[in-house]
Structure formats: structure tokens, C-alpha cells
Scaffold this motif. Sequence first.
Motif, short mmCIF file in Angstrom:
data_model
loop_
_atom_site.label_atom_id
_atom_site.label_comp_id
_atom_site.label_asym_id
_atom_site.label_seq_id
_atom_site.Cartn_x
_atom_site.Cartn_y
_atom_site.Cartn_z
N GLU A 160 0.84 -1.19 0.00
CA GLU A 160 0.00 0.00 0.00
C GLU A 160 0.88 1.25 0.00
O GLU A 160 1.03 1.91 -1.01
CB GLU A 160 -0.94 -0.01 1.21
N GLU A 161 1.47 1.54 1.14
CA GLU A 161 2.36 2.69 1.25
C GLU A 161 3.72 2.18 1.70
O GLU A 161 3.85 1.61 2.78
CB GLU A 161 1.81 3.71 2.26
N ILE A 162 4.74 2.39 0.85
CA ILE A 162 6.07 1.90 1.18
C ILE A 162 7.12 2.96 0.86
O ILE A 162 6.87 3.92 0.13
CB ILE A 162 6.41 0.60 0.40
N ASP A 163 8.29 2.74 1.41
CA ASP A 163 9.48 3.52 1.09
C ASP A 163 10.61 2.52 0.91
O ASP A 163 10.55 1.40 1.43
CB ASP A 163 9.78 4.51 2.21
N VAL A 164 11.65 2.92 0.16
CA VAL A 164 12.77 2.00 -0.06
C VAL A 164 14.08 2.75 0.15
O VAL A 164 14.16 3.97 -0.02
CB VAL A 164 12.74 1.40 -1.49
N ASP A 165 15.09 1.99 0.54
CA ASP A 165 16.46 2.49 0.66
C ASP A 165 17.39 1.56 -0.09
O ASP A 165 17.28 0.32 0.03
CB ASP A 165 16.90 2.53 2.14
N LEU A 166 18.31 2.13 -0.89
CA LEU A 166 19.33 1.33 -1.56
C LEU A 166 20.46 1.03 -0.58
O LEU A 166 20.89 1.89 0.19
CB LEU A 166 19.89 2.07 -2.77
N PHE A 167 20.95 -0.20 -0.64
CA PHE A 167 22.16 -0.55 0.12
C PHE A 167 23.41 0.00 -0.58
O PHE A 167 24.29 0.54 0.08
CB PHE A 167 22.27 -2.06 0.28
N ASN A 168 23.45 -0.14 -1.89
CA ASN A 168 24.60 0.36 -2.67
C ASN A 168 24.29 1.76 -3.21
O ASN A 168 24.11 1.96 -4.41
CB ASN A 168 24.97 -0.60 -3.79
#
Length: 355
Positions: A160-168
Motif C-alpha cells: 500500500e504505502e512503502i518507502d525504499v532504501d538502496l544498500f549500494n
Amino acid sequence: MRASDKTAPRNATRNASRQLRMYGLGLAVLVPVLAIGLAATPVSAQQSTARDRVLAPAAALLPVSLQNVTMVQEREVRLSHLFAGVTDDKNSVVDHAPLPGERRIYTASHLYALARQHGLDWRPNSPLDKVAIERASVIVPTEEIEREIRDALASQDRFEEIDVDLFNRGVRIHIPTDRPMTMRVEQLSYDARSQRFQATITAPANDPEAQSVQVTGRVYTLVDVPVLARAVLPGAVIQQSDIVWKKVRQVSLAGNIVAQPEEIIGAVTRRPLAPNRPLRTTDLKPNLLITRNDRVTIVAYTANMRLTATGIAMQNGAEGDVVQVTNTASKKTIQGRVIGPNLVEVGTRGQVALN
């Protein structure tokens, strides 16, 4: 006949002989000179022709100098990218440009070969002569990559509602400056247990010079929490107009985060608070309308009348709190609900304590 008359013919004859001898001598001198000149004429023409054959290519060469570092926008390297002074009619394509963001070095020997091939008047001054060619590009911001991943995951109907973070986060994707900043997410996989993803990002999308990189990262679920719309000072009473909603990562919410606006409205701030940040229970305190040992008014309502008495608060109380108060006249202690500053309301059972 006079002697002078006799000698005149002899003098004339002598002068004529002298002139003939001089004329003959002149012819003798002139003829060899003419002969030499006539004999030399073919030799001079041959030398001139040979010299012209040597000088003609040199005269056709275009004098140029080396460029230092050239930033190219296109996909080709032209002579003018390597040599300064190249005219438009000689500005031929000599190589493919490097990939966006990359550099290629042309050495002295390579440059000399190109100069001879294309009729340029240039020789290296040193074996160290060189030209660097760079392909102009822009780097795709990490935030744009994360947005593409987020949209691709959301399109799978599992979030539904998400956020993402890159490791690299140090990954670099170069896009030519003459191409649009477009991306395509490929081979996207997600592990629900670890909440991690892996994908391939290709940019520009559908471009023969596209670069592809692998990225990994984590998914975060977002929730709505009440936050302050403005900065407030210590001792401020929070009003409903001070509250707005903000999406934050659920994992970042500690156990003491205030999640309901009812717990904020009417509370008093303990310290300066910034806007748009989740509030903790330690940031707030109740707005006390009654303080222990304060003199309060006790009020009771019946169908026909309103009864009041004076009492002493035995507890601190905010609006709506149930506190104990002691009637100063009867010395009886009853419970009432705080309904205003130093005002406590009791039910009909407490009316006896008013007497």
C-alpha cells in the motif's frame, strides 16, 4: 691632294674593320650565352616540376594544433575534437565516442597517423603528446532510482504505502546529456521475510547505449502519525489546528510515539518541538486545570438547580480527569470530574457532600 684627304679612306677602312671585329666578338660572346641559356631551359623546367611535386602536398596540408581535453556530446569523435583549426570540409568522423561518463586517450602515434591520413600539417613534439576525449553525461540521482524501485514494487499490488532504501547508494548510472533521463526496472525480486529487494536498473530506457547496474535494498512500510504543523515553544497548549498527518516508516516508531491526535490535543509541550516530527509521550504533559492543594469550586446539577461548594483539590487534574476533592465545610472527600480551571463537577450521589 692633301695628306689628310689621302688618310681619310684608310681611317674609315680601319674603323670599319674595328667595328666588324667588335661585332664579331660580341656575337662570339652572345652565341655561347644564348646557347647556354637555351640548353639550361629544359633543366630548369624539370627542376621546377620536381619541386612542385614536393611542395604541392605540403601546400595542401592544413596547419592545426592539438586540443587538450574535449567533452563530446555526440556518439562520434571528429577531427576537430582532437585538433584545433580543422575546417568544416575536413572535419571527418574518426572514431566512436566513449561511453557516457568515460574517457579515452589518443596517444602521439595515433594522432600522427590520423593527421597524415586526413591531410593535416601536424607532427608530435614529444611522445607524450596526447588528447583526452570525454563523453558528456549526467548521473542519475539515487533518489530517482529509489523512486523507480518503489513504483515498480507498488505496481505488484502487494504494497500500500512503502518507502525504499538502496544498500549500494554509491552506484553511478551515466546518461548522455542529449538523452532523456528515463529508466527501466528489470529482474525485480522481493523477499517478504527480510523485506529486501534486488533489481537491475537500465538507463536510458530502450536506448542502444543504455547502462545496466544491479541494485539491492530494503522496503519499509509507511504509516500515518499526527505531527505538529508548526514549531512550538515550551508550555504551549496543543490545539487541533496545530495537528497534521505525516507518513513515516513504521519501523522507526518507538513504543512511546503518540499515534492518536486525542493524546496530543489539549496537552502542554515540555520543550521546544519542531514541525513534521513524530511526538513522544515525553514531549508532552497534561494541561493541568487543577493543582493539588488548590482551592476549587465543587458543582452539582439537579433537574431544578445548580449547587456549589468550596473544596481543596487532593490531586492534580487535567480536563476530564477524575480527582478527589475535600469539602472545606463538611470535611468530606468526594470524587469529581475536572470540567474547567479549578472547577470540579460531582454527580447526584456527591450532592450530600455539598451540605
